[in-house]
Write a protein that holds these residues in place. Structure first.
Motif, mmCIF file in Angstrom:
data_model
loop_
_atom_site.group_PDB
_atom_site.id
_atom_site.type_symbol
_atom_site.label_atom_id
_atom_site.label_comp_id
_atom_site.label_asym_id
_atom_site.label_seq_id
_atom_site.Cartn_x
_atom_site.Cartn_y
_atom_site.Cartn_z
ATOM 1 N N GLU A 208 0.830 -1.215 0.000
ATOM 2 C CA GLU A 208 0.000 0.000 0.000
ATOM 3 C C GLU A 208 0.860 1.259 0.000
ATOM 4 O O GLU A 208 0.570 2.225 -0.717
ATOM 5 C CB GLU A 208 -0.945 0.003 1.203
ATOM 6 C CG GLU A 208 -1.914 1.178 1.252
ATOM 7 C CD GLU A 208 -2.861 1.224 0.073
ATOM 8 O OE1 GLU A 208 -3.236 2.341 -0.351
ATOM 9 O OE2 GLU A 208 -3.246 0.143 -0.437
ATOM 10 N N LYS A 211 2.254 1.553 -3.488
ATOM 11 C CA LYS A 211 1.220 1.992 -4.437
ATOM 12 C C LYS A 211 1.001 3.493 -4.337
ATOM 13 O O LYS A 211 0.942 4.198 -5.353
ATOM 14 C CB LYS A 211 -0.077 1.235 -4.130
ATOM 15 C CG LYS A 211 -1.282 1.684 -4.933
ATOM 16 C CD LYS A 211 -2.527 0.934 -4.461
ATOM 17 C CE LYS A 211 -3.796 1.504 -5.070
ATOM 18 N NZ LYS A 211 -5.003 0.838 -4.528
ATOM 19 N N GLN A 212 0.897 3.996 -3.100
ATOM 20 C CA GLN A 212 0.607 5.417 -2.934
ATOM 21 C C GLN A 212 1.831 6.297 -3.209
ATOM 22 O O GLN A 212 1.687 7.441 -3.670
ATOM 23 C CB GLN A 212 0.091 5.679 -1.515
ATOM 24 C CG GLN A 212 -1.264 5.060 -1.231
ATOM 25 C CD GLN A 212 -1.937 5.669 -0.017
ATOM 26 O OE1 GLN A 212 -1.753 6.844 0.284
ATOM 27 N NE2 GLN A 212 -2.720 4.861 0.687
ATOM 28 N N ALA A 275 -4.712 2.593 4.986
ATOM 29 C CA ALA A 275 -4.448 3.289 3.720
ATOM 30 C C ALA A 275 -4.708 4.785 3.847
ATOM 31 O O ALA A 275 -3.976 5.608 3.269
ATOM 32 C CB ALA A 275 -5.314 2.701 2.601
ATOM 33 N N ALA A 279 -1.953 7.803 3.366
ATOM 34 C CA ALA A 279 -2.184 8.943 2.475
ATOM 35 C C ALA A 279 -1.956 10.264 3.208
ATOM 36 O O ALA A 279 -1.326 11.183 2.676
ATOM 37 C CB ALA A 279 -3.605 8.876 1.910
#
Length: 284
Positions: A208, A211-212, A275, A279
């Motif tokens: 995660e 990905k971010q 997640a 962020a």
């Protein structure tokens, strides 16, 4: 009658006071701090400020009153005998005749050394005869998302947790549970096992973050001994490094996977996914 929050300028305490201000008048909140300067923002909004220290019992002697609801946020001085520190507040609460003493503990399933002080404090609180609420907080999202710089630098998440899963939530979520108990009714002599709605593994966490962040991040599982060495090499004192590594061993055994649903029930909302905290950290 006041709602009294110890450690009110700490990571969790600040969230508790902020959320209390949304529910009760400021003059019904007492923020207990060691450094009043750090609480100046709360004071400006009408919150009562009390200066006291777990290491100085006399500072708590006249602080509490009959009918108060008190949140005892566990201390973070692992080398100073936390049970004895917490006992200072318990004794003062008993002498004053408070209506409720809520304590931020650790999950009942956690066997790591980190839980020892919490179990000792729970035992002291139950022995006091005070109306209590045990808020057995699971792990915070921020325990990981505030440490993203080395993860991004080296492209790796390094932990000693194997394939274990963590039911973490944000500090704001746990604060919301505390506020619900402090402002609600019927929480006397209750124990709440608190954790996030969705558990995750470190492999999923690494994916995660990658990905971010738009880069490859791998999960590199190591042994508890190796992890202890990494932490001490990064400057952590040996005893504290051993405690943190011990938590990872507990994670591998499933001891920080909480399935009660108590946290979202108390707050009335879903918990914050890891997640979302990733962020926020990447934006911050």
């Amino acid at each position: 009658m006041s709602i009294v929050v110890t450690g009110a300028t700490g990571h969790l305490g600040r969230h508790v006071v902020e959320q209390l201000l949304e529910k009760v008048p400021a003059d019904q909140i007492t923020a207990v701090v060691r450094d009043p300067e750090k609480a100046s923002g709360f004071a400006a909004r009408g919150v009562k400020i009390a200066v006291a220290d777990y290491n100085a019992p006399e500072t708590f002697a006249a602080l509490l009153s009959a009918g108060d609801k008190v949140l005892l946020i566990s201390g973070n001085e692992f080398d100073k005998g936390r049970v004895q520190q917490h006992q200072v507040v318990i004794d003062a609460a008993k002498a004053a005749g408070v209506a409720l003493l809520a304590y931020t503990s650790a999950p009942g399933t956690l066997k790591a050394a980190l839980a020892d002080d919490h179990r000792g404090t729970e035992k002291a609180l139950l022995a006091s005869g005070l109306p209590y609420a045990l808020l057995r907080n699971g792990w915070y999202n921020e325990n990981y998302t505030e440490q993203l710089a080395p993860v991004l630098q080296y492209g790796a998440v390094v932990q000693a947790a194997g394939t274990g899963r963590v039911s973490s939530a944000s500090r704001a979520d746990y604060a919301g549970a505390a506020v619900a108990v402090l402002t609600g009714e019927g929480h006397e002599n209750k124990t709440y096992e608190l954790g996030g709605d969705e558990a995750w593994s470190f492999a999923e966490y690494a994916a995660e973050v990658g990905k971010q962040a738009g880069k490859e991040i791998v999960y590199n599982p190591v042994t508890v001994e190796e992890f202890t060495g990494i932490l001490t090499g990064a400057g952590l004192p040996g005893p504290f490094a051993a405690i943190l590594a011990g938590v990872d061993a507990s994670i591998e055994q499933g001891e920080l996977e909480v399935t009660s649903g108590d946290l979202s029930r108390l707050t009335g909302r879903p918990t914050t996914p890891i997640a979302d905290s990733i962020a926020a950290a990447l934006k911050g």
